[in-house]
Design an enzyme around this catalytic site. Structure first.
Site, PDB file in Angstrom:
ATOM      1  N   VAL A 312      -5.526  -2.150   1.827  1.00 31.78           N
ATOM      2  CA  VAL A 312      -4.313  -1.348   1.940  1.00 31.78           C
ATOM      3  C   VAL A 312      -4.173  -0.777   3.342  1.00 31.78           C
ATOM      4  O   VAL A 312      -5.145  -0.344   3.958  1.00 31.78           O
ATOM      5  CB  VAL A 312      -4.286  -0.195   0.909  1.00 31.78           C
ATOM      6  N   ASP A 313      -2.948  -0.831   3.844  1.00 33.71           N
ATOM      7  CA  ASP A 313      -2.617  -0.111   5.058  1.00 33.71           C
ATOM      8  C   ASP A 313      -2.540   1.370   4.694  1.00 33.71           C
ATOM      9  O   ASP A 313      -2.413   1.729   3.526  1.00 33.71           O
ATOM     10  CB  ASP A 313      -1.269  -0.624   5.591  1.00 33.71           C
TER      11      ASP A 313
END
Length: 644
Positions: A312-313
């Protein structure tokens, strides 16, 4: 005959209804008149009514060099008529026609999400032209025109609210059931419905350029796209069908039993096997679309079921993406908070960096005026900014900037910055004319449901959640602690995120990358499944992501993975039912316990079982992952948004 009756007879149920009526008539004639000859005529007529459309499909398939299931039934029915088995011919064709009708009805029902999306597309719009309200077709609205949205009306365009306020039901776009409040500056989407208020909307997307139109286009493509398992089944049936015909021919020649050979043709129909995958894929994608989860196709639905690592960013994914000023630390005793903030805002007034905006917004909110735009603005990449305002030289940045500019840190600015960074903030040291004035800090807010998303991902079978960010390690570690991610990789450039995804794949993981669909494009493209967050209104995300979460709800991600696992489970169950049924029927034919009509009846029952099993996917589940305990609200720790 009225229009409704005409539509019925031309629909999928017309043929089996006509054939079934003739079969009943044949039985009635045999019982009442005792005439087998007349009864046989009606049986043959019933076989022809149901069998001719089947034969037509078989011939069309042959012209495309495909030996279809329809050919098996056509040959078996024709052979039964030739040898005088009229009831068998009528029963086989009637039951096969019923199966086709049920299949068509079910596929239409599983495509209901698409039908509902098309239904919510607005037909008309009220626009302001020359100061007057004019009603025009929705497709005739021009970009830039002002559209009026009144209570109860559908929004006809994508656009921005320029005046008014109201509440919009956005379930058709985001899957969220609660109406969203809209005020000036907010974005609205075509197909949403006003539940109160009055809005004036400047059109930015009309016709095929609206988010709703792009969703409809994507769902159409996705429901027609084949999963890998479905492609395998299609290849299997291509060889299986002629194999059954050859087996029937050999059995007929060896035993001399034509009825046995024809029965084998009917029993060997892999109808349930062929429909087992597409009906599940269409149902799964349709259910997802209703919930605001846009899946590109069956292949990605299958891939999502195998995801065991989610990368995940941070910004805009785990955090809200709206930075704000959190701290103003005064280190020069001769100054106060307002003065430190004033100098910081004065320097940032000439900067386009994301960190400048929250500093300027805080200065305005606190009524702190700036001396105007800087006479000189000099960004120092990776360190900060140098500005000259009213003849005063101002530095705003990190400790490395002080060292480069020769400013002595005699008041512990570096330690203060380190402490703020460890707490998850982005610190910026402020110095004026060679002396440290203080430290300001900017942060983003961790989403309240970020920690719950991570927990649900683990519950859905994801082994590891990895945060990939370009932020400093101290800040990244603070966010990792709050959200509960398993691994933090900080200080990454876009190409570093790409390398991280490849490394995880090389370890044997099926990786999903979650980002905004633009900055994380390389990693999204490389991951097994690319997921775009909050994709409503983003043409790039809707068109390119493997999965687009149309709302801004993190919990849609574990929901999508849970739905994918359920869909693949249904696929496997359907394949098992189909193969077991065919195997048992073939065994029954050779042992003499299964006739042609009984075999076709059992076969159609297996088709019904497969269809009913797939339709379970259409049911809404509030949470597709098990809950060990009630969710707890995650601490809203501030997060660094970006580094200079």
């Amino acid at each position: 005959m009225n229009r409704r009756q005409h539509s019925w007879w031309r629909g999928p149920w017309g043929v089996p209804t006509g054939s079934g009526a003739l079969i009943l008539l044949a039985f009635g004639v045999a019982r009442v008149l005792g005439s087998d000859a007349v009864s046989n005529v009606f049986m043959v007529a019933a076989a022809l009514v149901a069998g001719v459309p089947i034969a037509v499909k078989a011939v069309r398939a042959l012209t495309a060099k495909v030996i279809s299931i329809d050919l098996l039934v056509s040959v078996a029915a024709a052979g039964a008529i030739v040898i005088g088995e009229y009831w068998e011919a009528a029963a086989v064709t009637f039951l096969f026609a019923v199966g086709h009708a049920l299949e068509a009805r079910t596929m239409n029902k599983t495509r209901s999400a698409l039908a509902e999306l098309v239904a919510v597309a607005p037909d008309v719009a009220v626009v302001l032209r020359d100061g007057e309200q004019v009603e025009v077709p929705a497709a005739a609205v021009r970009t830039g025109e002002t559209v009026l949205v009144k209570n109860g009306a559908k929004v006809p365009v994508d656009g921005e609210v320029v005046a008014g306020s109201g509440a919009l039901d956005e379930a058709s776009i985001t899957g969220e059931s609660m109406p969203a409040e809209k005020v000036e500056g907010d974005l609205v989407y075509a197909g949403t419905v006003s539940r109160g208020g009055f809005l004036q909307v400047r059109a930015t997307g009309v016709g095929a350029d609206t988010t709703l139109a792009r969703i409809i286009h994507r769902v159409e493509e996705a429901q027609d796209a084949k999963a890998k398992t479905q492609a395998f089944i299609d290849r299997f049936s291509t060889w299986y069908t002629p194999g059954i015909m050859a087996l029937a021919l050999v059995v007929g020649l060896v035993t001399g039993d034509v009825v046995l050979a024809l029965t084998l043709l009917v029993i060997g129909c892999p109808g349930a096997l062929v429909i087992s995958i597409p009906v599940a894929v269409v149902a799964g994608i349709g259910r997802a679309a209703k919930d605001g989860i846009l899946i590109k196709g069956g292949e990605f639905l299958e891939s999502s079921a195998r995801i065991d690592v989610v990368a995940v960013d941070k910004t805009g994914t785990l955090t809200e993406g709206r930075p704000y000023l959190t701290d103003v630390v005064v280190l020069d005793p001769a100054l106060d908070r307002a003065q430190v903030l004033t100098w910081a805002a004065a320097a940032e007034a000439g900067s386009e960096h994301p960190l400048a905006r929250p500093v300027l917004a805080a200065a305005v909110a606190e009524g702190v005026g700036t001396p105007g735009l800087p006479e000189v603005t000099e960004p120092v990449p990776g360190k900060g900014i140098v500005a000259v305002v009213g003849g005063r030289r101002i530095l705003v940045g990190n400790a490395a900037l002080l060292a480069v500019e020769g400013v002595a840190d005699t008041v512990g600015a570096a330690l203060t910055a380190h402490r703020l960074a460890a707490a998850g903030r982005t610190p910026m040291i402020v110095a004026v004319d060679g002396a440290v004035a203080g430290v300001v800090a900017v942060a983003d807010q961790v989403r309240e449901d970020a920690a719950e998303m991570v927990r649900r991902l683990h519950a859905a079978g994801v082994k590891k959640v990895v945060m990939l960010t370009g932020d400093a390690p101290l800040v990244a570690d603070a966010i990792g602690a709050v959200t509960g991610v398993d691994e933090v990789r900080a200080g990454l450039l876009p190409e570093d995120k790409l390398d991280a995804v490849r490394e995880l794949q090389a370890q044997g993981h099926t990786v999903a990358m979650v980002g905004d669909g633009v900055n994380d494009a390389p990693a999204l493209a490389t991951a097994d499944v690319g997921v775009a967050m909050g994709a409503a209104g983003s043409a790039v995300a809707v068109e390119t992501a493997d999965i687009a979460l149309m709302g801004d709800n993190l919990l849609r991600l574990p929901e999508a993975i849970g739905l994918a696992k359920r869909t693949v489970s249904v696929m496997r169950q359907n394949i098992t039912v189909a193969l077991v049924t065919v195997t048992l029927l073939l065994a029954g034919v050779f042992t003499g316990g299964v006739t042609m009509a009984i075999g076709m009846l059992v076969h159609e029952v297996s088709v019904l079982v497969v269809i009913a099993n797939a339709m379970r996917l259409l049911r809404r589940r509030d949470d597709t992952t098990p809950r060990a305990q009630a969710p707890q609200k995650a601490p809203t720790a501030p997060v660094e948004l970006a580094t200079r």
